[in-house]
Design a protein around this motif. Sequence first.
Motif, PDB file in Angstrom:
ATOM      1  N   MET A 103       0.834  -1.199   0.000  1.00 55.87           N
ATOM      2  CA  MET A 103       0.000   0.000   0.000  1.00 55.87           C
ATOM      3  C   MET A 103       0.878   1.262   0.000  1.00 55.87           C
ATOM      4  SD  MET A 103      -3.184  -0.694  -0.076  1.00 55.87           S
ATOM      5  CE  MET A 103      -3.283  -2.254  -0.894  1.00 55.87           C
ATOM      6  N   HIS A 145      -2.229  -6.024 -13.549  1.00 53.98           N
ATOM      7  CA  HIS A 145      -2.328  -5.024 -12.487  1.00 53.98           C
ATOM      8  C   HIS A 145      -2.937  -5.657 -11.253  1.00 53.98           C
ATOM      9  CE1 HIS A 145      -5.579  -4.169 -15.557  1.00 53.98           C
ATOM     10  NE2 HIS A 145      -6.131  -4.964 -14.679  1.00 53.98           N
ATOM     11  N   ASP A 197       3.776   1.609  -1.211  1.00 52.10           N
ATOM     12  CA  ASP A 197       4.402   1.747  -2.516  1.00 52.10           C
ATOM     13  C   ASP A 197       3.480   2.469  -3.501  1.00 52.10           C
ATOM     14  OD1 ASP A 197       6.636   1.237  -4.192  1.00 52.10           O
ATOM     15  OD2 ASP A 197       5.428  -0.266  -5.242  1.00 52.10           O
ATOM     16  N   ARG A 198       2.173   2.355  -3.261  1.00 47.91           N
ATOM     17  CA  ARG A 198       1.219   2.954  -4.206  1.00 47.91           C
ATOM     18  C   ARG A 198       0.781   4.346  -3.818  1.00 47.91           C
ATOM     19  NH1 ARG A 198      -3.011  -1.606  -5.935  1.00 47.91           N
ATOM     20  NH2 ARG A 198      -1.511  -3.067  -6.807  1.00 47.91           N
ATOM     21  N   VAL A 236       8.218  -4.040 -13.681  1.00 43.01           N
ATOM     22  CA  VAL A 236       6.851  -3.703 -13.286  1.00 43.01           C
ATOM     23  C   VAL A 236       6.149  -2.995 -14.431  1.00 43.01           C
ATOM     24  CG1 VAL A 236       5.438  -2.454 -11.617  1.00 43.01           C
ATOM     25  CG2 VAL A 236       7.588  -3.507 -10.890  1.00 43.01           C
ATOM     26  N   GLU A 237       6.860  -2.049 -15.058  1.00 38.86           N
ATOM     27  CA  GLU A 237       6.276  -1.298 -16.176  1.00 38.86           C
ATOM     28  C   GLU A 237       5.870  -2.214 -17.320  1.00 38.86           C
ATOM     29  OE1 GLU A 237       8.642   1.942 -17.802  1.00 38.86           O
ATOM     30  OE2 GLU A 237       8.953   2.528 -15.707  1.00 38.86           O
ATOM     31  N   ALA A 291       2.924  -4.136 -16.538  1.00 38.62           N
ATOM     32  CA  ALA A 291       1.749  -3.276 -16.468  1.00 38.62           C
ATOM     33  C   ALA A 291       1.247  -2.969 -17.875  1.00 38.62           C
ATOM     34  CB  ALA A 291       2.089  -1.985 -15.726  1.00 38.62           C
ATOM     35  N   LEU A 292       2.201  -2.736 -18.806  1.00 37.43           N
ATOM     36  CA  LEU A 292       1.810  -2.485 -20.191  1.00 37.43           C
ATOM     37  C   LEU A 292       1.167  -3.719 -20.808  1.00 37.43           C
ATOM     38  CD1 LEU A 292       4.857  -0.392 -21.425  1.00 37.43           C
ATOM     39  CD2 LEU A 292       2.490   0.385 -21.159  1.00 37.43           C
ATOM     40  N   ALA A 302      12.118  -1.190 -11.845  1.00 38.87           N
ATOM     41  CA  ALA A 302      10.920  -0.513 -12.330  1.00 38.87           C
ATOM     42  C   ALA A 302      10.506  -1.000 -13.711  1.00 38.87           C
ATOM     43  CB  ALA A 302      11.155   0.992 -12.348  1.00 38.87           C
TER      44      ALA A 302
END
Lengths: 307, 326
Positions: B124, B232, B126-127, B223-224, B227-228, B220
């Motif tokens: 949490m 999620h 982290d967001r 994760v990116e 996510a792309l 990163a």
Amino acid sequence: MSISKIATANPGRKVLSTKVAGTVVWLITILWTIPTFGLFASSFRNKQDIFLSGWWHVFTNPHFTLSNYHAVLFGSSSSTLSNGVLPFLMNSIVITIPAVIFPVVVATMAAYCLAWVKFKGSDALFFFIFALQIVPIQMSLVPLLQLFTGGAHVGSITIIPKLGIAGHFAGIWLPHTMFALPLAIYLLHNFIASLPRDLMEAAHVDGANHFKIFRQIVLPLSVPAIAAFAIFQFLWVWNDLLVALTFASGTEEVAPINVKLASLVGQWGSGWETLTAGAFVTIAIPLIVFFSLQRFFVRGLLAGSVK
Amino acid sequence: MDSFLSTNLSKFEQVVVAVAAFFAILMVVFYLAGKANGRKQRPVAILVLLGPAMVLLTAGLIVPAIQTILFSFKDANSVAFIGFQNYSWLIGNPDMRKVLINTLLWIVVTPFATTALGLFLAIMLDRMKRESVAKSLLFMPMAISFVGASVIWKFVYDYAVPSKPQTGLLSAIVRSLGFKPSNWILTQPLNTFLLMIIFIWVQTGFAMVILSAAIKAVPADIVEASALDGAHGWQLFKNITFPMVRSTTIVVFATMLVTSLKLFDIVRTMTGGNFGTSVISNEMYAEVFVRFDQGRGSALAVILFVFVMPILIYNIRNLRRERTNA
């Protein structure tokens, strides 16, 4: 992290999850802080108020006093704290300073030796020291206390004379130093072993011996690791109860404030108003250290756990 | 006040003298050892640098551990050998069985609770934005001693007879919800869980900080990229983040396990081990220093040792693997 890219992939969801995450964290944070705040508020209320209404009434009926702190610090005839907690607070400081300095120095020396003065079996010895964390403090208490009061003998031959330090500050410094070493050596070894090899070799070529290298290169460069461990050890010693209960009697002469606080809790019902202030006096110093040196502290914990 | 000042000054004098003597001796030894040359140089350096630590470890941990194992097979005064009697008492005595069950409850519930909650908070954090204040406040109990924490929670669990106003937060909440508060600390087996909450309250911040650092260390771009790809929420966590912080999670869990196993302060301060809340560490202290039975106390310490062993063997194996990989 490039948040923008994720946001373009899924803009609405990201903003929503940020908000939800923030709300959840803050709710838990408030929940987490309420107990401490409750005690803090209580410590400024007088005896009748503490007994007759919950601390949350300070919001509707604010009525504050410093009398609890006065009684705790300077003593009061009505409570069990005739002389106040200042002698115990002093004991805590007197116990903590050497109990941090001694293990830090001894461990740094040992860590340097194991990392840079390699000898046959030095790696195995390092693993053995790390493995000593397996021994719970509880296992050492009785034999160590006997060593302090009676010395060590094999048959009728005395190997170590009785040290006679039980009940003195030295009798608390020494166990804390011993118990801290496995973790301290492990943490400092990790750091010292990663110092640049060229630096050590250049110093050797210049004719410096190991002691000179230790003092002039290793010590100054290891300050971040030493600071991290020192803060960790400070909190450990200050907050310790078991070692202090075992090696210090509960008296004003040597007992630290944490032992005094624990004995105050034992006295049910009486003196709750002094308990509130007493608790805050006890936790004030570690909290100050924690908030002012948090960065080092976190680094120390990380060094010990992430790897 | 005068005598107060002088006693405290003399106490502080002891610190100054002890620390000064410590450094003075070190300087002299370093100076003398530095004079050694040629082939003697290395052995002297090893002796001086490593010697003090080895002496302290031997006298403080190695020898005492062996002695405690021996004591556990002897009688109350460590005179006569009595075989396994202390251990059979440990297993046979119903009070002791309760102590062992309590300890098991502690090491099952608290490591899971602290690690899970810590991991949840780390994710949490982290967001969210501006996390540092919340993080500090959640971490703060870590600086408070278990004794201090117990005092704090005593005021939460406080109970007054129904005719009097409830000053404990828990009682007041329960009453405002329309239920009857009970004397929490005396209610078995609820009280053991109430003590566990104190532990969880102190330790969760630690788990959170360590895990939060591990999550931030996840590259990163990974994760990116995922996510792309459309991952999620739970998917992203389960397939990407968690596998990358898995080893840290295990370390945190093991640390919590060991800490909860050795737990002493909370039980001692809150109940003194009464009302069916005692654990091994508290019982060990009571046997040795209250009931003066060194044999039984040592047997309890050995049980702790046996419980801790597998966790640390696991840690050592990990460390060895890392060393050989590095």
